[in-house]
Scaffold this motif. Structure first.
Motif: not given
Length: 324
Positions: A11-12, A14-16, A18-19, A87, A116, A276-277
């Motif tokens: 999941p994390w 995937a977040r990275y 997407a960002a 992370e 973050t 995060l961004t």
């Protein structure tokens, strides 16, 4: 175009991903994971082991795999001279965190840790306001949720990393006193209460230089973190005397100030980028400028040191100790 290796496919990761896709001049060209290739990662080269990564194949890497693998993955990348954003938690032991930092220094490779909230615009303004006020007298925070219940990382390390990092950043030095207690929670969840004491050594030096009187006593901080909260929370308050500042990552107004005896007033923030961004942008900017050191690495080691002290105090009490 910066070529990025993404370590992990959970999941994390995937977040990275997407960002990163929202940013210009960067592309995920390689994914390292023992799992099966995922369609979401597009046409990236899929490797099952970091040892398969050729030297010079990428410009930087982001480690977003399971917490137990952070240290080994990061050290392997740094040994190849690859700049790394790892992370949180940086590692699951102080020894591993120190090895990561030492490898970065010996290889002269950039190491950043993804605490973050330190890169949140609201928190950056909070640090500036606290510094202008001459520091703070006491602090309180609450950070957690109902879950997740991870097998590789206790809630203390999962959620506590953020709060400890923020207070170390605000105080300007690691705590001199740490006391931890496990609170009653809904199994398998667990909440923790952590009391931190920070010295005023820096203030004493400044007071001596200015021929004034330093504030008396240590700075006391109380932190509650865990994965047995009724709902998600990420809230921090510091009292600097006449002013109290509140950082609430889930509120419409993320930073407010309350004057003694007055109401809370929002502090205007011009930007809207997610923490995060902003963390990723900080890392990529350092990579582009050829930086080989980031203060987030020794701060990450200090955070692991505090959490390890908490864990030693909790060992033998009623909570499930994670074996490192």
């Amino acid at each position: 175009m910066l070529r990025i290796a993404l370590i992990g496919r959970g999941p994390w990761a995937a977040r990275y991903l997407a960002a990163l896709r929202q940013l210009r001049g960067v592309r995920v060209t390689t994914v390292v994971s023992a799992g099966r290739p995922g369609k979401a990662f597009g046409g990236a080269v899929w490797l099952r082991d970091i040892r398969e990564l050729r030297r010079g194949a990428v410009d930087a890497a982001i480690v977003a795999s399971a917490a137990w693998s952070h240290a080994s993955a990061t050290i392997a990348l740094l040994a190849r001279g690859v700049p790394v954003l790892v992370e949180k938690p940086m590692a699951l032991s102080v020894a591993a965190a120190r090895r990561m930092h030492a490898t970065a220094r010996s290889q002269r490779a950039l190491l950043c840790v993804a605490h973050t909230h330190l890169h949140s615009e609201a928190f950056e303004h909070l640090i500036a306001h606290v510094a202008a006020a001459g520091g703070f007298n006491r602090g309180t925070s609450a950070g957690g949720n109902l879950g997740p219940f991870r097998r590789d990382c206790t809630a203390l390390w999962d959620y506590g990393s953020h709060d400890v990092a923020m207070f170390i950043a605000l105080a300007g030095n690691p705590p001199v006193g740490v006391t931890a207690n496990a609170l009653e929670g809904t199994r398998p969840g667990q909440n923790f209460s952590v009391a931190l004491k920070f010295s005023r050594a820096a203030e004493r030096r400044e007071a001596i230089a200015a021929r004034s009187h330093p504030r008396a006593g240590p700075v006391e901080v109380n932190v509650t973190v865990g994965n047995a909260f009724a709902c998600k929370r990420r809230w921090l308050c510091v009292d600097s005397g006449q002013d109290a500042f509140v950082y609430d990552d889930l509120a419409a107004e993320r930073l407010t100030r309350r004057r003694e005896g007055g109401p809370e007033m929002p502090i205007a923030l011009p930007g809207r980028a997610l923490p995060l961004t902003r963390t990723i942008e900080h890392f990529l900017s350092a990579v582009r400028r050829g930086k080989r050191y980031d203060p987030g690495a020794p701060l990450g080691v200090a955070v692991c040191g505090v959490l390890a002290r908490c864990e030693r105090q909790l060992t033998g009490r009623r909570w499930r100790r994670l074996s490192h």
